[in-house]
Design a protein around this motif. Structure first.
Motif, PDB file in Angstrom:
ATOM      1  N   LEU A   6       0.853  -1.182   0.000  1.00 32.02           N
ATOM      2  CA  LEU A   6       0.000   0.000   0.000  1.00 32.02           C
ATOM      3  C   LEU A   6       0.892   1.236   0.000  1.00 32.02           C
ATOM      4  O   LEU A   6       1.674   1.441   0.932  1.00 32.02           O
ATOM      5  CB  LEU A   6      -0.913   0.022   1.227  1.00 32.02           C
ATOM      6  N   SER A   7       0.773   2.039  -1.047  1.00 27.61           N
ATOM      7  CA  SER A   7       1.651   3.201  -1.199  1.00 27.61           C
ATOM      8  C   SER A   7       0.925   4.321  -1.924  1.00 27.61           C
ATOM      9  O   SER A   7       0.071   4.071  -2.775  1.00 27.61           O
ATOM     10  CB  SER A   7       2.898   2.805  -1.995  1.00 27.61           C
ATOM     11  N   LEU A   8       1.291   5.548  -1.607  1.00 29.38           N
ATOM     12  CA  LEU A   8       0.768   6.704  -2.340  1.00 29.38           C
ATOM     13  C   LEU A   8       1.563   6.962  -3.613  1.00 29.38           C
ATOM     14  O   LEU A   8       1.154   7.768  -4.444  1.00 29.38           O
ATOM     15  CB  LEU A   8       0.801   7.948  -1.447  1.00 29.38           C
ATOM     16  N   PHE A   9       2.680   6.263  -3.766  1.00 23.34           N
ATOM     17  CA  PHE A   9       3.557   6.465  -4.912  1.00 23.34           C
ATOM     18  C   PHE A   9       3.932   5.118  -5.538  1.00 23.34           C
ATOM     19  O   PHE A   9       5.095   4.699  -5.499  1.00 23.34           O
ATOM     20  CB  PHE A   9       4.813   7.237  -4.491  1.00 23.34           C
ATOM     21  N   PRO A  10       2.968   4.420  -6.117  1.00 27.03           N
ATOM     22  CA  PRO A  10       3.219   3.066  -6.636  1.00 27.03           C
ATOM     23  C   PRO A  10       4.261   3.000  -7.738  1.00 27.03           C
ATOM     24  O   PRO A  10       4.931   1.974  -7.890  1.00 27.03           O
ATOM     25  CB  PRO A  10       1.841   2.624  -7.139  1.00 27.03           C
ATOM     26  N   SER A  11       4.433   4.059  -8.506  1.00 30.43           N
ATOM     27  CA  SER A  11       5.412   4.019  -9.603  1.00 30.43           C
ATOM     28  C   SER A  11       6.840   3.905  -9.088  1.00 30.43           C
ATOM     29  O   SER A  11       7.747   3.531  -9.849  1.00 30.43           O
ATOM     30  CB  SER A  11       5.274   5.252 -10.498  1.00 30.43           C
ATOM     31  N   MET A  12       7.069   4.207  -7.815  1.00 33.03           N
ATOM     32  CA  MET A  12       8.411   4.056  -7.239  1.00 33.03           C
ATOM     33  C   MET A  12       8.875   2.605  -7.298  1.00 33.03           C
ATOM     34  O   MET A  12      10.073   2.326  -7.306  1.00 33.03           O
ATOM     35  CB  MET A  12       8.438   4.536  -5.781  1.00 33.03           C
ATOM     36  N   PHE A  13       7.930   1.667  -7.346  1.00 34.97           N
ATOM     37  CA  PHE A  13       8.277   0.247  -7.300  1.00 34.97           C
ATOM     38  C   PHE A  13       8.526  -0.354  -8.689  1.00 34.97           C
ATOM     39  O   PHE A  13       8.972  -1.498  -8.787  1.00 34.97           O
ATOM     40  CB  PHE A  13       7.163  -0.531  -6.595  1.00 34.97           C
ATOM     41  N   ASP A  14       8.220   0.394  -9.745  1.00 34.97           N
ATOM     42  CA  ASP A  14       8.315  -0.164 -11.092  1.00 34.97           C
ATOM     43  C   ASP A  14       9.701  -0.712 -11.407  1.00 34.97           C
ATOM     44  O   ASP A  14       9.845  -1.854 -11.870  1.00 34.97           O
ATOM     45  CB  ASP A  14       7.931   0.899 -12.132  1.00 34.97           C
ATOM     46  N   GLY A  15      10.720   0.079 -11.186  1.00 38.69           N
ATOM     47  CA  GLY A  15      12.077  -0.357 -11.512  1.00 38.69           C
ATOM     48  C   GLY A  15      12.546  -1.509 -10.659  1.00 38.69           C
ATOM     49  O   GLY A  15      13.128  -2.480 -11.148  1.00 38.69           O
ATOM     50  N   VAL A  16      12.271  -1.433  -9.355  1.00 34.93           N
ATOM     51  CA  VAL A  16      12.735  -2.471  -8.421  1.00 34.93           C
ATOM     52  C   VAL A  16      12.056  -3.807  -8.688  1.00 34.93           C
ATOM     53  O   VAL A  16      12.700  -4.860  -8.712  1.00 34.93           O
ATOM     54  CB  VAL A  16      12.490  -2.024  -6.966  1.00 34.93           C
ATOM     55  N   PHE A  17      10.746  -3.781  -8.905  1.00 39.04           N
ATOM     56  CA  PHE A  17      10.010  -5.021  -9.124  1.00 39.04           C
ATOM     57  C   PHE A  17      10.179  -5.555 -10.542  1.00 39.04           C
ATOM     58  O   PHE A  17       9.862  -6.710 -10.812  1.00 39.04           O
ATOM     59  CB  PHE A  17       8.523  -4.809  -8.852  1.00 39.04           C
ATOM     60  N   GLY A  18      10.677  -4.715 -11.453  1.00 33.64           N
ATOM     61  CA  GLY A  18      10.794  -5.135 -12.845  1.00 33.64           C
ATOM     62  C   GLY A  18      12.192  -5.530 -13.273  1.00 33.64           C
ATOM     63  O   GLY A  18      12.452  -5.710 -14.472  1.00 33.64           O
ATOM     64  N   GLU A  19      13.109  -5.679 -12.326  1.00 28.70           N
ATOM     65  CA  GLU A  19      14.492  -6.018 -12.658  1.00 28.70           C
ATOM     66  C   GLU A  19      15.027  -7.122 -11.747  1.00 28.70           C
ATOM     67  O   GLU A  19      14.456  -7.427 -10.704  1.00 28.70           O
ATOM     68  CB  GLU A  19      15.400  -4.781 -12.504  1.00 28.70           C
ATOM     69  N   SER A  20      16.116  -7.723 -12.193  1.00 31.87           N
ATOM     70  CA  SER A  20      16.934  -8.618 -11.373  1.00 31.87           C
ATOM     71  C   SER A  20      16.138  -9.759 -10.731  1.00 31.87           C
ATOM     72  O   SER A  20      15.251 -10.340 -11.354  1.00 31.87           O
ATOM     73  CB  SER A  20      17.668  -7.789 -10.315  1.00 31.87           C
ATOM     74  N   ILE A  21      16.471 -10.073  -9.477  1.00 35.59           N
ATOM     75  CA  ILE A  21      15.918 -11.240  -8.790  1.00 35.59           C
ATOM     76  C   ILE A  21      14.403 -11.130  -8.613  1.00 35.59           C
ATOM     77  O   ILE A  21      13.678 -12.128  -8.753  1.00 35.59           O
ATOM     78  CB  ILE A  21      16.598 -11.437  -7.422  1.00 35.59           C
ATOM     79  N   LEU A  22      13.900  -9.952  -8.311  1.00 35.67           N
ATOM     80  CA  LEU A  22      12.452  -9.810  -8.109  1.00 35.67           C
ATOM     81  C   LEU A  22      11.688 -10.075  -9.399  1.00 35.67           C
ATOM     82  O   LEU A  22      10.603 -10.663  -9.383  1.00 35.67           O
ATOM     83  CB  LEU A  22      12.124  -8.425  -7.563  1.00 35.67           C
ATOM     84  N   LYS A  23      12.240  -9.652 -10.516  1.00 31.33           N
ATOM     85  CA  LYS A  23      11.606  -9.935 -11.807  1.00 31.33           C
ATOM     86  C   LYS A  23      11.616 -11.437 -12.083  1.00 31.33           C
ATOM     87  O   LYS A  23      10.598 -12.025 -12.468  1.00 31.33           O
ATOM     88  CB  LYS A  23      12.328  -9.193 -12.923  1.00 31.33           C
ATOM     89  N   LYS A  24      12.760 -12.078 -11.858  1.00 29.42           N
ATOM     90  CA  LYS A  24      12.878 -13.515 -12.103  1.00 29.42           C
ATOM     91  C   LYS A  24      11.954 -14.317 -11.175  1.00 29.42           C
ATOM     92  O   LYS A  24      11.376 -15.327 -11.583  1.00 29.42           O
ATOM     93  CB  LYS A  24      14.328 -13.957 -11.915  1.00 29.42           C
ATOM     94  N   ALA A  25      11.829 -13.862  -9.936  1.00 28.83           N
ATOM     95  CA  ALA A  25      10.959 -14.564  -8.987  1.00 28.83           C
ATOM     96  C   ALA A  25       9.513 -14.550  -9.455  1.00 28.83           C
ATOM     97  O   ALA A  25       8.783 -15.540  -9.302  1.00 28.83           O
ATOM     98  CB  ALA A  25      11.078 -13.919  -7.607  1.00 28.83           C
ATOM     99  N   GLN A  26       9.092 -13.438 -10.034  1.00 25.16           N
ATOM    100  CA  GLN A  26       7.725 -13.354 -10.566  1.00 25.16           C
ATOM    101  C   GLN A  26       7.565 -14.239 -11.804  1.00 25.16           C
ATOM    102  O   GLN A  26       6.540 -14.898 -11.979  1.00 25.16           O
ATOM    103  CB  GLN A  26       7.395 -11.906 -10.912  1.00 25.16           C
ATOM    104  N   GLU A  27       8.585 -14.271 -12.647  1.00 29.99           N
ATOM    105  CA  GLU A  27       8.529 -15.106 -13.844  1.00 29.99           C
ATOM    106  C   GLU A  27       8.462 -16.587 -13.489  1.00 29.99           C
ATOM    107  O   GLU A  27       7.869 -17.389 -14.222  1.00 29.99           O
ATOM    108  CB  GLU A  27       9.745 -14.826 -14.730  1.00 29.99           C
ATOM    109  N   LYS A  28       9.067 -16.957 -12.349  1.00 29.94           N
ATOM    110  CA  LYS A  28       9.033 -18.347 -11.885  1.00 29.94           C
ATOM    111  C   LYS A  28       7.771 -18.660 -11.067  1.00 29.94           C
ATOM    112  O   LYS A  28       7.624 -19.770 -10.562  1.00 29.94           O
ATOM    113  CB  LYS A  28      10.271 -18.636 -11.023  1.00 29.94           C
ATOM    114  N   ASN A  29       6.915 -17.663 -10.927  1.00 27.41           N
ATOM    115  CA  ASN A  29       5.690 -17.800 -10.124  1.00 27.41           C
ATOM    116  C   ASN A  29       5.984 -18.109  -8.660  1.00 27.41           C
ATOM    117  O   ASN A  29       5.165 -18.727  -7.967  1.00 27.41           O
ATOM    118  CB  ASN A  29       4.761 -18.873 -10.706  1.00 27.41           C
ATOM    119  N   ALA A  30       7.141 -17.677  -8.208  1.00 25.30           N
ATOM    120  CA  ALA A  30       7.482 -17.846  -6.792  1.00 25.30           C
ATOM    121  C   ALA A  30       6.809 -16.784  -5.931  1.00 25.30           C
ATOM    122  O   ALA A  30       6.572 -16.991  -4.745  1.00 25.30           O
ATOM    123  CB  ALA A  30       8.995 -17.778  -6.595  1.00 25.30           C
ATOM    124  N   VAL A  31       6.499 -15.640  -6.557  1.00 23.88           N
ATOM    125  CA  VAL A  31       5.885 -14.544  -5.816  1.00 23.88           C
ATOM    126  C   VAL A  31       4.993 -13.742  -6.750  1.00 23.88           C
ATOM    127  O   VAL A  31       5.266 -13.621  -7.945  1.00 23.88           O
ATOM    128  CB  VAL A  31       6.963 -13.632  -5.173  1.00 23.88           C
TER     129      VAL A  31
END
Length: 246
Positions: A6-31
């Motif tokens: 829950l955030s007032l600034f959701p776009s702040m998460f775009d880069g972090v969630f769309g790169e590196s380990i967090l991106k791969k974790a989503q692609e693997k359906n781990a999270v």
């Protein structure tokens, strides 16, 4: 695992969630990572989410209604999740806490701004209050990113090698030993011979000693909290003598 933020600034998460380990974790359906602008839940005609504090004082305080409604919507069809409030008053974040949160199925992170939160949010919704350090940030977003990254990397099959997280600094109670890779000789700086010996027992002994040495020299407070084996105690005594430490 499902993680809602829950955030007032959701776009702040775009880069972090769309790169590196967090991106791969989503692609693997781990999270599954989901960021919600809780302003959308405000029933105020101007979509305000903050107001002046009762009793006066500097700054604005987040009102309970939008956050209560957002959390209730996210938990309509699920069992009660851990709800984490990022807050300078929270418990100091540790690797042990990351491991604890990584065992959950659903986490909700609340990222505040302004002067603080209405106390009823803490009392009625929150299960954990976390601070990533003894300093104050503009909002909870950066803290949430740090915690989420440290949790997701612990999930099964997220890292390329499942032993990587187990051997991290702080996971064992000690700082991690030094690492080397090719070339064996770089500008006259050479790799310790034991690491190229192929003798796994000696390599493990070297790593254990170097891990203890690094912890002793950089974070002696960590050693004080550990229950050392007799072998580790002997190594620490030897290291103290070698480095002229009391």
């Amino acid at each position: 695992m499902k993680i809602d933020v829950l955030s007032l600034f959701p776009s702040m998460f775009d880069g972090v969630f769309g790169e590196s380990i967090l991106k791969k974790a989503q692609e693997k359906n781990a999270v599954e990572l989901n960021v919600v602008n809780f302003r959308e839940y405000s029933t105020n005609k101007h979509q305000n989410v903050d107001d002046y504090p009762y009793g006066g004082g500097a700054g604005m305080v987040l009102t309970p209604q939008p956050i209560f409604d957002a959390v209730e919507k996210l938990t309509e069809t699920a069992k009660k999740p851990r709800v984490v409030l990022l807050c300078p008053q929270g418990e100091r974040y540790t690797q042990a806490k990351a491991e604890e949160l990584a065992a959950e199925e659903h986490l909700i992170f609340i990222c505040g701004h302004y002067e603080g939160y209405d106390e009823r949010i803490r009392e009625q919704l929150v299960t954990d209050e976390i601070s990533i350090g003894d300093y104050v940030l503009t909002g909870g977003e950066l803290g949430a990113m740090v915690v989420i990254d440290s949790v997701v990397r612990l999930l099964p099959d997220v890292l390329g090698n499942n032993h990587s997280a187990v051997q991290d600094s702080h996971s064992t109670g000690l700082l991690e030993h030094p690492h080397y890779t090719r070339p064996a000789d770089f500008r006259g700086l050479t790799v310790p011979e034991v690491l190229m010996s192929g003798n796994h027992k000696k390599i493990e002994q070297w790593r254990q000693k170097e891990s203890l040495k690094r912890t002793l020299l950089r974070r002696p407070d960590m050693l004080e909290k550990m229950e050392l084996t007799e072998e580790q105690k002997k190594l620490v005594a030897q290291l103290k003598e070698e480095n002229q430490l009391s």
